[in-house]
Design an enzyme around this catalytic site. Structure first.
Site, PDB file in Angstrom:
ATOM      1  N   GLY A  99       0.744  -1.280  -0.141  1.00 40.98           N
ATOM      2  CA  GLY A  99      -0.103   0.173   0.142  1.00 40.98           C
ATOM      3  C   GLY A  99       0.615   1.255  -0.024  1.00 40.98           C
ATOM      4  O   GLY A  99       0.405   2.459  -0.512  1.00 40.98           O
ATOM      5  N   ASP A 116       0.853   3.100   4.921  1.00 38.59           N
ATOM      6  CA  ASP A 116       0.042   3.775   4.017  1.00 38.59           C
ATOM      7  C   ASP A 116      -1.070   4.448   4.869  1.00 38.59           C
ATOM      8  O   ASP A 116      -1.246   5.546   5.059  1.00 38.59           O
ATOM      9  CB  ASP A 116      -0.633   3.111   2.851  1.00 38.59           C
ATOM     10  CG  ASP A 116      -1.062   1.593   3.389  1.00 38.59           C
ATOM     11  OD1 ASP A 116      -0.843   1.350   4.518  1.00 38.59           O
ATOM     12  OD2 ASP A 116      -1.761   0.883   2.645  1.00 38.59           O
ATOM     13  N   ASP A 142      -4.927   1.943  10.799  1.00 32.93           N
ATOM     14  CA  ASP A 142      -6.273   1.661  11.332  1.00 32.93           C
ATOM     15  C   ASP A 142      -6.463   1.299  12.494  1.00 32.93           C
ATOM     16  O   ASP A 142      -6.589   1.747  13.347  1.00 32.93           O
ATOM     17  CB  ASP A 142      -6.771   0.675   9.802  1.00 32.93           C
ATOM     18  CG  ASP A 142      -8.187   0.503  10.215  1.00 32.93           C
ATOM     19  OD1 ASP A 142      -9.058   1.230  10.746  1.00 32.93           O
ATOM     20  OD2 ASP A 142      -8.542  -0.389   9.547  1.00 32.93           O
ATOM     21  N   LYS A 155      -6.792   6.464  11.046  1.00 34.54           N
ATOM     22  CA  LYS A 155      -8.260   6.585  11.172  1.00 34.54           C
ATOM     23  C   LYS A 155      -8.296   6.894  12.725  1.00 34.54           C
ATOM     24  O   LYS A 155      -8.209   6.035  13.469  1.00 34.54           O
ATOM     25  CB  LYS A 155      -9.029   5.363  10.756  1.00 34.54           C
ATOM     26  CG  LYS A 155      -8.929   5.468   9.412  1.00 34.54           C
ATOM     27  CD  LYS A 155      -9.837   3.895   8.832  1.00 34.54           C
ATOM     28  CE  LYS A 155      -9.752   3.771   7.376  1.00 34.54           C
ATOM     29  NZ  LYS A 155     -10.057   2.641   6.997  1.00 34.54           N
ATOM     30  N   PHE A 201     -13.620   3.123   4.075  1.00 31.24           N
ATOM     31  CA  PHE A 201     -12.699   2.551   3.307  1.00 31.24           C
ATOM     32  C   PHE A 201     -12.143   3.230   1.990  1.00 31.24           C
ATOM     33  O   PHE A 201     -12.940   3.386   1.215  1.00 31.24           O
ATOM     34  CB  PHE A 201     -13.256   1.175   2.890  1.00 31.24           C
ATOM     35  CG  PHE A 201     -12.175   0.132   2.413  1.00 31.24           C
ATOM     36  CD1 PHE A 201     -11.382  -0.601   3.536  1.00 31.24           C
ATOM     37  CD2 PHE A 201     -12.055  -0.085   0.981  1.00 31.24           C
ATOM     38  CE1 PHE A 201     -10.165  -1.271   2.821  1.00 31.24           C
ATOM     39  CE2 PHE A 201     -10.970  -0.789   0.503  1.00 31.24           C
ATOM     40  CZ  PHE A 201      -9.988  -1.480   1.599  1.00 31.24           C
ATOM     41  N   VAL A 202     -10.783   3.426   2.096  1.00 29.72           N
ATOM     42  CA  VAL A 202     -10.234   4.147   1.039  1.00 29.72           C
ATOM     43  C   VAL A 202      -9.452   3.640   0.053  1.00 29.72           C
ATOM     44  O   VAL A 202      -8.712   2.550   0.627  1.00 29.72           O
ATOM     45  CB  VAL A 202      -9.537   5.657   1.392  1.00 29.72           C
ATOM     46  CG1 VAL A 202     -10.661   6.410   2.222  1.00 29.72           C
ATOM     47  CG2 VAL A 202      -8.457   5.280   2.543  1.00 29.72           C
ATOM     48  N   ASP A 245      -5.453  -0.430  -2.092  1.00 30.43           N
ATOM     49  CA  ASP A 245      -6.083  -1.075  -2.919  1.00 30.43           C
ATOM     50  C   ASP A 245      -7.313  -1.694  -2.196  1.00 30.43           C
ATOM     51  O   ASP A 245      -7.553  -1.698  -0.902  1.00 30.43           O
ATOM     52  CB  ASP A 245      -5.226  -2.248  -3.224  1.00 30.43           C
ATOM     53  CG  ASP A 245      -5.186  -3.436  -2.087  1.00 30.43           C
ATOM     54  OD1 ASP A 245      -4.916  -2.819  -1.075  1.00 30.43           O
ATOM     55  OD2 ASP A 245      -5.441  -4.562  -2.369  1.00 30.43           O
ATOM     56  N   ARG A 291      -4.925   0.740  -7.081  1.00 28.71           N
ATOM     57  CA  ARG A 291      -3.700   1.260  -6.532  1.00 28.71           C
ATOM     58  C   ARG A 291      -3.404   2.614  -7.398  1.00 28.71           C
ATOM     59  O   ARG A 291      -2.549   3.310  -6.999  1.00 28.71           O
ATOM     60  CB  ARG A 291      -2.626   0.230  -6.385  1.00 28.71           C
ATOM     61  CG  ARG A 291      -2.863  -0.895  -5.409  1.00 28.71           C
ATOM     62  CD  ARG A 291      -1.623  -1.589  -5.232  1.00 28.71           C
ATOM     63  NE  ARG A 291      -1.632  -2.988  -4.714  1.00 28.71           N
ATOM     64  CZ  ARG A 291      -1.889  -3.057  -3.251  1.00 28.71           C
ATOM     65  NH1 ARG A 291      -1.851  -2.153  -2.217  1.00 28.71           N
ATOM     66  NH2 ARG A 291      -2.042  -4.250  -2.842  1.00 28.71           N
TER      67      ARG A 291
HETATM   68  P1  5GP Z   1      -4.133  -2.042  10.799  1.00 37.58           P
HETATM   69  O1  5GP Z   1      -3.181  -3.247  10.843  1.00 37.58           O
HETATM   70  O2  5GP Z   1      -3.680  -0.886  11.249  1.00 37.58           O
HETATM   71  O3  5GP Z   1      -5.822  -2.358  10.988  1.00 37.58           O
HETATM   72  O4  5GP Z   1      -4.426  -1.788   9.017  1.00 37.58           O
HETATM   73  C1  5GP Z   1      -3.384  -1.380   8.398  1.00 37.58           C
HETATM   74  C2  5GP Z   1      -3.528  -2.015   7.153  1.00 37.58           C
HETATM   75  O5  5GP Z   1      -4.701  -2.222   6.565  1.00 37.58           O
HETATM   76  C3  5GP Z   1      -2.918  -0.667   5.951  1.00 37.58           C
HETATM   77  O6  5GP Z   1      -1.537  -1.108   5.982  1.00 37.58           O
HETATM   78  C4  5GP Z   1      -3.732  -1.048   4.912  1.00 37.58           C
HETATM   79  O7  5GP Z   1      -3.077  -1.917   4.016  1.00 37.58           O
HETATM   80  C5  5GP Z   1      -4.861  -1.663   5.295  1.00 37.58           C
HETATM   81  N1  5GP Z   1      -5.941  -0.668   5.365  1.00 37.58           N
HETATM   82  C6  5GP Z   1      -6.619  -0.294   6.743  1.00 37.58           C
HETATM   83  N2  5GP Z   1      -7.729   0.620   6.398  1.00 37.58           N
HETATM   84  C7  5GP Z   1      -7.623   0.641   4.877  1.00 37.58           C
HETATM   85  C8  5GP Z   1      -8.481   1.501   4.155  1.00 37.58           C
HETATM   86  O8  5GP Z   1      -9.352   2.374   4.326  1.00 37.58           O
HETATM   87  N3  5GP Z   1      -8.154   0.933   2.528  1.00 37.58           N
HETATM   88  C9  5GP Z   1      -7.409   0.338   2.382  1.00 37.58           C
HETATM   89  N4  5GP Z   1      -7.236   0.252   0.896  1.00 37.58           N
HETATM   90  N5  5GP Z   1      -6.549  -0.386   3.169  1.00 37.58           N
HETATM   91  C10 5GP Z   1      -6.816  -0.102   4.308  1.00 37.58           C
HETATM   92 MG    MG Z   2      -0.699  -1.940   4.337  1.00 42.03          MG
END
Ligand code: 5GP
Ligand code: MG
Length: 182
Positions: A46, A102, A105, A133, A154-155, A161, A167
């Site tokens: 990402g 990227d 979350d 977020k 969700f972006v 992606d 992407r």
């Molecule tokens: P976390 O492990 O913090 O929950 O999520 C991080 C990973 O989830 C990011 O590196 C990304 O790859 C994916 N992710 C989280 N939110 C989004 C979103 O809104 N869109 C996309 N495309 N990927 C996300």
């Molecule tokens: Mg990622």
């Protein structure tokens, strides 16, 4: 691709401006001694476009390490926990590490990569994310550099992606809900 988006959240010009500012913040932090031993450890896939834009704005001597982590499996937007698809191949012992991701979350991905680096002999570990977020990021997982705080949607685009699509879309947009299963 644009037809699959509900709306544009961050247009390309705003991304470019903020990446330029972020690079300034990062350069000020590392200039002087620390910049000499800097390794940018980037979490793919990402972050690939963010990395490419950011490093060309950073006038620091640096090495780049790549690690590929997947937190989504195929056609879903719900995190099922993070797994490593390709390990980091560079040695960060005695180096200052800036982790690039990227989006922050739930924090699971950054936490996992940080923990793996903890025993690596790195001199320091800081984190930089393009998006965060805040409603979901756990309070104990603080990123040192943040591009934009966004709402919990969700972006896709600018490297991000859905099921490996979108992407290459140059702006960051919100995917239409009927196109994904969460
Ligand atoms: P976390 O492990 O913090 O929950 O999520 C991080 C990973 O989830 C990011 O590196 C990304 O790859 C994916 N992710 C989280 N939110 C989004 C979103 O809104 N869109 C996309 N495309 N990927 C996300
Ligand atoms: Mg990622």
């Amino acid at each position: 691709m644009q037809a699959d988006l509900e709306r544009i959240l961050i247009p390309r010009a705003a991304i470019a401006r903020r990446v330029h500012e972020l690079a300034g913040e990062i350069a000020r932090t590392y200039e002087g001694g620390e910049g000499d031993g800097l390794t940018l450890v980037t979490i793919l896939s990402g972050s690939l476009i963010f990395l490419a834009d950011l490093i060309r704005e950073l006038p620091l001597r640096m090495k780049i390490g790549l690690i590929t982590v997947s937190s989504y499996r195929g056609a879903t937007t719900e995190s099922k926990g993070s797994i490593i698809l390709h390990e980091l191949k560079v040695d960060v012992a005695g180096r200052h590490v800036l982790l690039i991701d990227d989006i922050l979350d739930t924090g699971g991905t950054l936490r996992m990569v940080r923990e793996r680096l903890a025993g690596s002999g790195a001199l320091s570990i800081r984190t930089c994310v393009l998006l965060r977020k805040p409603s979901k990021a756990p309070p104990d997982l603080v990123a040192d550099f943040v591009g934009f705080d966004i709402e919990d949607v969700f972006v896709v685009g600018y490297g991000l992606d859905y099921n490996d699509l979108y992407r290459n879309f140059p702006d960051i947009g919100v995917l239409r809900k009927e196109l994904y299963t969460s």
